[in-house]
Scaffold this motif. Structure first.
Motif, short mmCIF file in Angstrom:
data_model
loop_
_atom_site.label_atom_id
_atom_site.label_comp_id
_atom_site.label_asym_id
_atom_site.label_seq_id
_atom_site.Cartn_x
_atom_site.Cartn_y
_atom_site.Cartn_z
N GLY B 7 0.72 -1.38 0.07
CA GLY B 7 0.02 -0.10 -0.06
C GLY B 7 0.92 1.25 0.11
N ILE B 8 2.12 1.22 0.28
CA ILE B 8 2.98 2.33 0.32
C ILE B 8 3.05 2.89 -1.05
N ALA B 9 2.88 1.87 -2.03
CA ALA B 9 3.06 2.46 -3.45
C ALA B 9 1.83 3.68 -3.67
N LYS B 10 0.82 3.82 -2.82
CA LYS B 10 -0.21 4.69 -3.10
C LYS B 10 0.41 6.07 -3.14
N MET B 11 1.03 6.38 -2.03
CA MET B 11 1.49 7.80 -1.95
C MET B 11 2.49 8.12 -3.18
N TYR B 12 3.24 7.25 -3.23
CA TYR B 12 4.24 7.83 -4.41
C TYR B 12 3.85 7.80 -5.76
N PHE B 13 2.46 7.00 -6.13
CA PHE B 13 1.79 7.33 -7.18
C PHE B 13 1.11 8.66 -7.19
N ILE B 14 0.40 8.82 -6.01
CA ILE B 14 -0.28 10.24 -6.05
C ILE B 14 0.84 11.41 -6.48
N ALA B 15 1.92 11.27 -5.67
CA ALA B 15 2.82 12.43 -6.05
C ALA B 15 3.18 12.37 -7.42
N ALA B 16 3.42 11.17 -7.90
CA ALA B 16 3.82 11.08 -9.29
C ALA B 16 2.80 11.59 -10.14
N ILE B 17 1.57 11.49 -10.12
CA ILE B 17 0.68 12.12 -10.75
C ILE B 17 0.43 13.55 -10.85
N ALA B 18 0.61 14.09 -9.47
CA ALA B 18 0.63 15.57 -9.33
C ALA B 18 1.68 16.31 -10.02
N ILE B 59 11.65 13.30 -12.15
CA ILE B 59 11.30 13.20 -10.76
C ILE B 59 9.92 12.44 -10.81
N TRP B 60 8.96 12.67 -11.66
CA TRP B 60 7.51 11.85 -11.23
C TRP B 60 7.74 10.26 -11.74
N LEU B 61 8.85 10.40 -13.01
CA LEU B 61 9.02 9.07 -13.31
C LEU B 61 9.80 8.15 -12.12
N LEU B 62 10.60 8.62 -11.51
CA LEU B 62 11.09 7.89 -10.58
C LEU B 62 10.35 7.70 -9.40
N PHE B 63 9.53 8.81 -8.90
CA PHE B 63 8.43 8.08 -7.90
C PHE B 63 7.47 6.98 -8.52
N GLY B 64 7.23 7.04 -9.74
CA GLY B 64 6.43 6.15 -10.42
C GLY B 64 7.24 4.79 -10.32
N PHE B 65 8.44 4.67 -10.71
CA PHE B 65 9.34 3.78 -10.70
C PHE B 65 9.23 3.00 -9.23
N PHE B 94 12.24 12.78 -0.68
CA PHE B 94 12.28 12.92 -2.15
C PHE B 94 11.30 13.89 -2.45
N LEU B 95 10.23 13.97 -1.94
CA LEU B 95 9.29 14.83 -2.43
C LEU B 95 9.73 16.35 -1.98
N PHE B 96 10.25 16.50 -0.70
CA PHE B 96 10.90 17.87 -0.34
C PHE B 96 11.74 18.18 -1.35
N ALA B 97 12.83 17.37 -1.60
CA ALA B 97 14.04 17.88 -2.32
C ALA B 97 13.57 18.17 -3.88
N ILE B 142 20.83 9.31 -2.15
CA ILE B 142 20.69 8.85 -0.61
C ILE B 142 19.26 8.27 -0.72
N VAL B 143 18.36 8.92 -1.37
CA VAL B 143 16.86 8.26 -1.72
C VAL B 143 17.09 6.90 -2.30
#
Lengths: 145, 460
Positions: B7-18, B59-65, B94-97, B142-143
């Motif tokens: 389920g952790i993937a969800k936050m990554y995907f939301i950030a990616a889409i945004a 950045i968003w593709l890295l979030f997606g991956f 990662f989001l902050f950076a 680092i991330v």
């Protein structure tokens, strides 16, 4: 895929192919780096040129221009700008220096970067140095870049 | 969803889409600046907008991956993620950076940003796609290392499948080749040569491993086809990707002051680069035709087939179009390159991430598949985005052909800016297609919230 071609064979092609071609890439890289002094104009790579490259970078010139064909396609190629400007670093400096702050109405224009004379000189020398790189077939195809 | 930590993937995907939305908004601004040169000048000059556009994509593709890996790895490895907490912490870092970097581009002049982030200590900024301040690059390392440790430990202590091992290999490659971004010699030829070790060996090398493994995973899930069959395909696809792609790097070494032999090596091997993409298309249609079940998530199947086809067209066909040295001599650094870049990134990497999101998001929201209306809207957004990307590519190709002729090929070559004005019509049409893409993206986001009849499916 047919049964005669097994997963094991596919896996071996993957590992074998990847390792082999990666080693070839490394070998060719070593050869390329060794032979670069013949073409890379490094004899003219002065400290001033290096300072010019840094200015090129921190003003994000690549964000609009191409340099030897790489970069953005919004503004002219600069790998041969020294030749295009009549082999004059003065012309390059003047161009950069006198960009209007608010641009030109309706047209693309280059930002005013407020560079000092020393910085302008370094940047122009950098562009002259890049123009001196011996590219294959003397790319770009003509003076327009 | 078999494991809670998926389920952790969800936050990554939301950030990616945004961030994807931001990327497209800035894309439409750039498109307008191509024809209205003074639009938002001097507040937002083109170089800044472009940097935001391309960096948001990365950045968003890295979030997606990473999100995709967090969803895929526990299930393939048959155990919970090694450290869900680490994955959550790294998400926020990662989001902050990422957000700080983009704000830095927008709020201060780039030279000032270089000064603030002490670029002089280790100058890495100001090279295409690698514009991030050095401190951001260190943050990315680092991330990614924490991410690799996390999925690596999960895989090594769990079940190892071809899919998760190939994915891990691709991710390790991503991390290793990114290290070349810290090498920035004063010698421009050396700089350019090793810059491609990040850019080419990512998108035409190790990212293909990531793409192929994600696609293979989704196809197994939605078709129920035997894993043995899929794994054989996966091996042969990635074998061809690396066999063609490693020396295919040579197609970037034609005109940058590197030895002439690259014209032969680069042409021959990069001409083979469409093969793995063609095989992905064969593979996707093959397994969907041989499916053992009709998965209720029709949208995910559409994305999976779509990414295979569009990657082949964008990366394969449009790449081949200008990859042979005698052709590239004229097309290098023109709108032809831009045309290829757009469809290749969309077809291969955007669409494979959207495939993963399409498959996994309903599962993370406690459904087997999204409701009928939501799926219908999602499929509409698929077609809107995909067709408008085809048109963006065609218009840029048209612009590129005319540009090459007028500026490079004709007997009386014209200056760059003169040519740009002559091809403005193509840019206007590209902008219209870009706006349609944005509408498609809005519809895509809306589809997550659409209510409708639940899908019917037969329990396996």
């Amino acid at each position: 895929m047919r049964e005669t071609f097994t997963k094991g064979m596919a896996r071996n092609i993957y590992y074998g192919g990847a390792v082999f071609f990666f080693l070839v890439l490394i070998g060719l890289t070593v050869d390329t780096v060794k032979s670069l002094p013949k073409t890379d104009n490094s004899e003219n790579l002065t400290e001033q040129v290096a300072a010019g490259k840094r200015l090129w970078e921190i003003n994000n010139c690549i964000g609009c221009h191409t340099l030897l064909g790489e970069g953005a396609y919004f503004a002219p190629e600069l790998g041969n700008v020294y030749t295009r400007f009549g082999e004059s670093t003065e012309a390059i400096k003047a161009f950069i220096k006198y960009r209007p702050v608010d641009g030109i109405p309706g047209r693309r224009s280059m930002p005013q970067f407020n560079l000092t004379d020393e910085q302008l000189e370094a940047l122009a020398q950098f562009l002259k140095y890049v123009d001196g790189v011996k590219t294959a077939r003397d790319w770009p195809p003509n003076i327009q870049g | 969803m078999k494991y809670e930590s998926q389920g952790i993937a969800k936050m990554y995907f939301i950030a990616a889409i945004a961030l994807f939305v931001g990327q497209i908004l800035f894309g439409t601004i750039m498109g307008l600046q191509y024809v209205m040169g003074d639009f938002l000048f001097p507040e937002l000059p083109f170089n800044v907008v472009r940097m935001v556009h391309t960096n948001l994509l990365i950045i968003w593709l890295l979030f997606g991956f990473m999100g995709s890996a967090y969803f895929l790895v526990p299930e393939e490895s048959e155990r919970e993620l090694f450290s869900p907490m680490l994955a959550k912490v790294m998400f926020w870092i990662f989001l902050f950076a990422g957000v700080m970097t983009i704000l830095g581009y927008l709020l201060v002049p780039y030279a000032r940003l270089a000064e603030i982030t002490m670029n002089d200590l280790l100058p890495t900024m100001g090279r295409e796609f690698l514009e991030q301040p050095t401190i951001t690059k260190i943050g990315i390392v680092i991330v990614v290392l924490a991410f690799l440790f996390n999925i690596g430990m999960t895989i090594l202590t769990g079940r190892k499948t071809v899919i998760n091992v190939v994915l891990l290999t691709g991710m390790v490659g991503l991390a290793v080749f990114f290290l070349f971004s810290f090498y920035n010699p004063d010698n421009i030829v050396l700089d350019k040569y090793f810059w491609w070790f990040v850019v080419h060996l990512w998108v035409e090398g190790v990212w293909e491993l990531i793409m192929a493994s994600l696609l293979a995973y989704v196809l197994i899930k939605v078709t129920g086809v035997d894993r043995e069959v899929v794994e054989k395909w996966l091996y042969i696809i990635i074998a061809m990707a690396l066999i063609s792609g490693l020396l295919g790097t040579g197609h970037h070494f034609f005109w940058i002051g590197t030895p002439d032999y690259w014209q032969w090596i680069g042409s021959v091997f990069s001409a083979l680069e469409p093969i793995p993409f063609f095989m992905m298309t064969l593979f996707a249609f093959n397994v969907v035709n041989k499916r053992r079940r009709d998965h209720p998530n029709k949208a995910a199947v559409l994305w999976a087939l779509g990414t295979a086809v569009m990657a082949f067209l964008g990366a394969g066909v449009w790449g081949f179009l200008h990859t042979l040295a005698p052709v590239n001599f004229y097309t290098h650094g023109t709108q032809i390159t831009a045309a290829h870049g757009h469809m290749a990134f969309y077809g291969a990497y955007v669409m494979v991430v959207l495939t993963m999101i399409s498959y996994s998001m309903p599962l993370m929201r406690g459904q087997k598949a999204a409701n009928v209306t939501a799926q219908l809207l999602e499929m509409w957004s698929f077609w809107l985005m995909t067709i408008s990307m085809v048109f963006i590519t065609l218009f840029l190709t048209g612009a590129g052909i005319v540009q090459v002729y007028l500026q490079r090929y004709s007997d009386d070559p014209l200056p760059f800016m003169v040519v740009q004005e002559k091809i403005a019509l193509f840019y206007w049409m590209r902008e219209v297609a870009g706006v349609v893409f944005l509408i498609g993206l809005m519809l895509y986001i809306y589809s997550f919230f659409a209510k409708g009849k639940e899908v019917e499916f037969v329990e396996e």
